[in-house]
Design an enzyme around this catalytic site. Sequence first.
Site, short mmCIF file in Angstrom:
data_model
loop_
_atom_site.label_atom_id
_atom_site.label_comp_id
_atom_site.label_asym_id
_atom_site.label_seq_id
_atom_site.Cartn_x
_atom_site.Cartn_y
_atom_site.Cartn_z
N GLU A 133 -19.05 16.18 -12.01
CA GLU A 133 -17.70 16.73 -11.84
C GLU A 133 -17.10 17.19 -13.18
OE1 GLU A 133 -15.74 15.02 -7.81
OE2 GLU A 133 -15.35 13.84 -9.59
N GLU B 41 -20.83 14.74 -2.38
CA GLU B 41 -20.05 13.54 -2.15
C GLU B 41 -19.14 13.80 -0.96
OE1 GLU B 41 -17.92 11.97 -5.48
OE2 GLU B 41 -19.67 12.00 -6.83
#
Length: 589
Positions: A158, A232
């Site tokens: 991320e 995710e």
Amino acid sequence: MPELRIDQEGFRLDGEAFRIISGALHYFRVHPGQWRDRLRKARLLGLNTVDTYVPWNLHEPRRGEFGADGGLDLARFLRLAAEEGLYVLLRPGPYICAEWEGGGLPSWLLAEPDMRLRSTDPRFLAAVDGFLARLLPLVAPFFGTRGGPVLAVQLENEFGAYGDDQPYLLRLAEMLRAHGVDVPLFTCDQPADLARGSVPGVLATANFGSRVDENLARLREHQPEGPLMCAEFWNGWFDRWGGPHASRAPESAAADLDRLLAAGASVNLYMFHGGTNFGFTSGANDKHTYRPTITSYDYGAPLDEAGDPAPTYAAFREVIARYAPVPDEPLPEPAKKLAQLGVRLPHRAGLLGQAAALGTAVRADRPLTLEELAATHGEGNGLGFVLYETDLDTPGPVLLHAPAVRDRAQVFVGGQPAGVLERESHEHALAFTVPAGGARLSVLVENQGRVNYGPAVHDRKGLLGPVTANGSALAGWTSRALPLDDLSGLAFEAAGAGPVVGPAFHRGEFDVTEPADTYLDVNGWTKGCAWVNGFALGRYWSRGPQRRLYVPGTALRAGRNELVLLELHATVRPTVDLRDTPDLGPTEE
């Protein structure tokens, strides 16, 4: 040879179209004696893959001291996954977030005051290169290109939510390839951050838990060809101390999973099994206010903290069965639990009086940070507590000012509690009276978890900056790191009739006929940490929401077992209970 390929249409495994149906399972959040059980239950859910981060800070707690045995035996975990018929997505960081201490970045990096984490800072890249040089030779035999289960490796984590630095990401990709990674690389980002977090030639994936159609469309807009994957899929969430227990309805999560699979996308459930932030491993968030994460990482996952199927397990299995083969075996049954009430802890050891058995004092004119103590003086590992002491020679009223407490300071004057300063509450000052003849000032600071997300990951611990008394800087300090990773030097005594004043270890024993999972109920205790047979269970706090700590049955033994609690404040009872059910606290209505 299970070699994963990426083409314009999607994933191909050994030449055949393949959809990844994965679930996150962090080996470092599960007692190693339970790895096989959790992997088997992943397969029974219908998953063909599991996903795990690699916590750099556990594998290399001190610079150059790399370990991968016991609970960190990643090779064994990968071997067990292969034996269970599961593939693996490996996410070695170097940054992992994961609500983990410092996002997995080792604290010794912060011993250098101007270190720029997650950047092209040559010092940071050199440290990353050293870590990968030790880690990847252990993993290489398990790559799919060599007949192993690891299909792909993640690049950073991320990063688009942190910065916009393609040279850094490209340099990391070069390092991974140079150290033998010959399976596909991928990045993961929230949809709004895809442009900043991805790089050419590396598969981009997206993270989200709802608005499936919208978020897949944003991923396809960013990446016109190749597989669609949610790396995710947030089927739950984490908790912080003082907040409610996060909860998501199984029907809602299952409906969004159905939408995701119906769109032809691959998926990784975050989490399939959350596990536990054992010891001092939980992280924190700081978006202008510091918020530490609780010990449990149950996360509302299909497999709960004790490895039992939660309601989401059956709901997800039904959804997965519409799109992929699911084993024709019954749902796993909940494991047997242990209950034992009124476990006595009749022996005590005061922390302030026995600090020398827990760490070595280092003298300096100012308080030293935990990072300095570990990296420069070889004291501690950057986790746990640090005890600062100096003398107050002038009697009378004192205004103590500590401009940067990281994270929670208990102040004692002559051994008597004078107050608490909390980072979370933005507290910096405390007033008290020094008795005639002066007194010893002791400040016990707890590292409640380094920030794991955003620019605040540069999170040094202890007392930062000068500490003043009535405006004058205090000098002549000793700083003592207390990692509490070895309690064998403590001298316990039978408890007296009165209450304990100040932080103290409480020790007791209990007998078990047949070891089984249980939950440590600390009702009546205030704040502290717990160990069973030397295994660090984690932190407890009456602030909640979590009211019981998970105790793995594999940490117990038949016969006599030892239980130790460090109570930082006070308890209204000399006993604890072992319960057969969890209590993660009230949910928000």
